[in-house]
Motif scaffolding. Structure first.
Motif, PDB file in Angstrom:
ATOM      1  N   GLU A  64      58.293   3.113  14.683  1.00 29.15           N
ATOM      2  CA  GLU A  64      59.341   2.303  14.057  1.00 29.15           C
ATOM      3  C   GLU A  64      59.297   0.852  14.529  1.00 29.15           C
ATOM      4  N   LYS A  65      58.935   0.630  15.770  1.00 28.21           N
ATOM      5  CA  LYS A  65      58.835  -0.731  16.298  1.00 28.21           C
ATOM      6  C   LYS A  65      57.766  -1.515  15.530  1.00 28.21           C
ATOM      7  N   ASP A  66      56.624  -0.873  15.257  1.00 29.47           N
ATOM      8  CA  ASP A  66      55.568  -1.514  14.469  1.00 29.47           C
ATOM      9  C   ASP A  66      56.050  -1.818  13.057  1.00 29.47           C
ATOM     10  N   LEU A  67      56.772  -0.875  12.480  1.00 30.60           N
ATOM     11  CA  LEU A  67      57.292  -1.060  11.128  1.00 30.60           C
ATOM     12  C   LEU A  67      58.233  -2.267  11.076  1.00 30.60           C
ATOM     13  N   ARG A  68      59.146  -2.365  12.037  1.00 32.85           N
ATOM     14  CA  ARG A  68      60.064  -3.512  12.077  1.00 32.85           C
ATOM     15  C   ARG A  68      59.303  -4.819  12.269  1.00 32.85           C
ATOM     16  N   ALA A  69      58.295  -4.806  13.116  1.00 32.88           N
ATOM     17  CA  ALA A  69      57.512  -6.024  13.372  1.00 32.88           C
ATOM     18  C   ALA A  69      56.748  -6.465  12.129  1.00 32.88           C
ATOM     19  N   VAL A  70      56.174  -5.522  11.396  1.00 36.54           N
ATOM     20  CA  VAL A  70      55.438  -5.871  10.176  1.00 36.54           C
ATOM     21  C   VAL A  70      56.400  -6.371   9.103  1.00 36.54           C
ATOM     22  N   ARG A  71      57.572  -5.778   9.000  1.00 34.92           N
ATOM     23  CA  ARG A  71      58.575  -6.280   8.042  1.00 34.92           C
ATOM     24  C   ARG A  71      58.975  -7.711   8.398  1.00 34.92           C
ATOM     25  N   ASP A  72      59.079  -8.011   9.697  1.00 35.90           N
ATOM     26  CA  ASP A  72      59.413  -9.370  10.128  1.00 35.90           C
ATOM     27  C   ASP A  72      58.296 -10.341   9.742  1.00 35.90           C
ATOM     28  N   VAL A  73      57.054  -9.935   9.950  1.00 41.11           N
ATOM     29  CA  VAL A  73      55.908 -10.768   9.557  1.00 41.11           C
ATOM     30  C   VAL A  73      55.949 -11.001   8.049  1.00 41.11           C
ATOM     31  N   ARG A  74      56.251  -9.961   7.306  1.00 38.15           N
ATOM     32  CA  ARG A  74      56.339 -10.073   5.839  1.00 38.15           C
ATOM     33  C   ARG A  74      57.373 -11.129   5.448  1.00 38.15           C
ATOM     34  N   ALA A  75      58.521 -11.119   6.100  1.00 34.72           N
ATOM     35  CA  ALA A  75      59.575 -12.100   5.802  1.00 34.72           C
ATOM     36  C   ALA A  75      59.113 -13.517   6.126  1.00 34.72           C
ATOM     37  N   ARG A  76      58.352 -13.662   7.200  1.00 36.27           N
ATOM     38  CA  ARG A  76      57.847 -14.993   7.575  1.00 36.27           C
ATOM     39  C   ARG A  76      56.790 -15.480   6.587  1.00 36.27           C
ATOM     40  N   PHE A  77      55.941 -14.570   6.113  1.00 32.70           N
ATOM     41  CA  PHE A  77      54.967 -14.958   5.087  1.00 32.70           C
ATOM     42  C   PHE A  77      55.701 -15.368   3.808  1.00 32.70           C
ATOM     43  N   ALA A  78      56.785 -14.692   3.490  1.00 30.95           N
ATOM     44  CA  ALA A  78      57.571 -15.032   2.291  1.00 30.95           C
ATOM     45  C   ALA A  78      58.106 -16.459   2.386  1.00 30.95           C
ATOM     46  N   GLU A  79      58.487 -16.881   3.580  1.00 30.29           N
ATOM     47  CA  GLU A  79      58.961 -18.264   3.766  1.00 30.29           C
ATOM     48  C   GLU A  79      57.855 -19.258   3.412  1.00 30.29           C
ATOM     49  N   ILE A  80      56.632 -18.941   3.781  1.00 26.21           N
ATOM     50  CA  ILE A  80      55.512 -19.839   3.486  1.00 26.21           C
ATOM     51  C   ILE A  80      55.272 -19.902   1.975  1.00 26.21           C
ATOM     52  N   PHE A  81      55.354 -18.762   1.308  1.00 22.16           N
ATOM     53  CA  PHE A  81      55.184 -18.737  -0.150  1.00 22.16           C
ATOM     54  C   PHE A  81      56.330 -19.461  -0.856  1.00 22.16           C
ATOM     55  N   ALA A  82      57.493 -19.531  -0.230  1.00 22.57           N
ATOM     56  CA  ALA A  82      58.672 -20.105  -0.871  1.00 22.57           C
ATOM     57  C   ALA A  82      58.738 -21.629  -0.781  1.00 22.57           C
ATOM     58  N   THR A  83      57.958 -22.230   0.096  1.00 21.56           N
ATOM     59  CA  THR A  83      58.071 -23.671   0.266  1.00 21.56           C
ATOM     60  C   THR A  83      56.970 -24.430  -0.461  1.00 21.56           C
ATOM     61  N   ASP A  84      57.309 -25.627  -0.904  1.00 16.50           N
ATOM     62  CA  ASP A  84      56.291 -26.534  -1.447  1.00 16.50           C
ATOM     63  C   ASP A  84      56.110 -27.728  -0.512  1.00 16.50           C
ATOM     64  N   ASP A  85      56.726 -27.650   0.663  1.00 18.87           N
ATOM     65  CA  ASP A  85      56.635 -28.695   1.676  1.00 18.87           C
ATOM     66  C   ASP A  85      55.487 -28.362   2.635  1.00 18.87           C
ATOM     67  N   THR A  86      54.424 -29.141   2.562  1.00 15.55           N
ATOM     68  CA  THR A  86      53.239 -28.874   3.371  1.00 15.55           C
ATOM     69  C   THR A  86      53.540 -28.933   4.859  1.00 15.55           C
ATOM     70  N   GLN A  87      54.373 -29.891   5.266  1.00 15.92           N
ATOM     71  CA  GLN A  87      54.715 -30.014   6.683  1.00 15.92           C
ATOM     72  C   GLN A  87      55.431 -28.752   7.170  1.00 15.92           C
ATOM     73  N   LEU A  88      56.370 -28.244   6.378  1.00 19.84           N
ATOM     74  CA  LEU A  88      57.086 -27.021   6.741  1.00 19.84           C
ATOM     75  C   LEU A  88      56.129 -25.831   6.757  1.00 19.84           C
TER      76      LEU A  88
END
Length: 196
Positions: A64-88
């Motif tokens: 379960e710890k791995d599952l939570r960690a991968v879900r967290d990584v997924r959320a962080r990747f989503a932030e990158i896909f959501a921005t059009d600001d290169t600096q961010l």
């Protein structure tokens, strides 16, 4: 845009990981993220399936710890896909990759020719995904191609994809499903209006 083979595989993995998220499901699905339904990573078994499907090497026992960690990584990747600001985007990628403790090393295993692994030996699956996929996203940022990280424009779809078309004109995650469905709907609407 020329993308090395390993980078392309990592980008495909990022996209697939993002598309396991409940918010990637069409609104008509009725899934609520808080109850775990609709999540493509609903449990440890689905995480094992994801690892097998993407041939992620060195995956030991997952919990379960791995599952939570991968879900967290997924959320962080989503932030990158959501921005059009290169600096961010650069800041988000840097933070992710640093947290994964990247350790670039050459490897040739399981019938694959020499390639670079960015994760440390015996890294967790979350760190493995963060390092390899984070470096693939870094490649996109460095190339000045952040606008290629997209979400489907179909109103009932939020799937992520990387637009690798020559002129950056791809609008749908799949031209066979979302694109074709919308084109047929528009055609039928025009026919009704003309007949009307």
């Amino acid at each position: 845009m020329l993308i090395p083979h390993d980078t392309r595989i990592a980008l495909d993995t990022v996209v697939d990981l993002l598309n396991t998220a409940p918010e990637s499901e069409p609104p008509s699905g009725g899934a609520r993220p808080e109850d775990g339904r609709g999540d493509g990573l609903a449990g440890v078994e689905t995480l094992y399936d994801f690892a097998r499907r993407h041939r992620i090497s060195g995956v030991g026992t997952l919990d379960e710890k791995d599952l939570r960690a991968v879900r967290d990584v997924r959320a962080r990747f989503a932030e990158i896909f959501a921005t059009d600001d290169t600096q961010l985007a650069a800041s988000l990628v840097n933070t992710l990759v640093a947290a994964a403790g990247t350790t670039p090393q050459l490897s040739n295993h399981d019938g694959y020719d020499w390639h670079v692994h960015y994760f440390a030996p015996d890294a967790s699956i979350a760190d493995h995904l963060t390092a390899d996929c984070g470096m693939a996203l870094a490649f996109i940022v460095v190339a000045g191609e952040l606008e290629r990280l997209r979400r489907c424009e179909a109103p009932d779809c939020r799937h992520a994809f990387v637009d690798l078309s020559r002129n950056r004109s791809r609008r749908y995650c799949s031209s066979r499903t979302c694109g074709n469905r919308l084109h047929v709907a528009a055609y039928r609407a025009r026919r009704r209006e003309a007949a009307g």
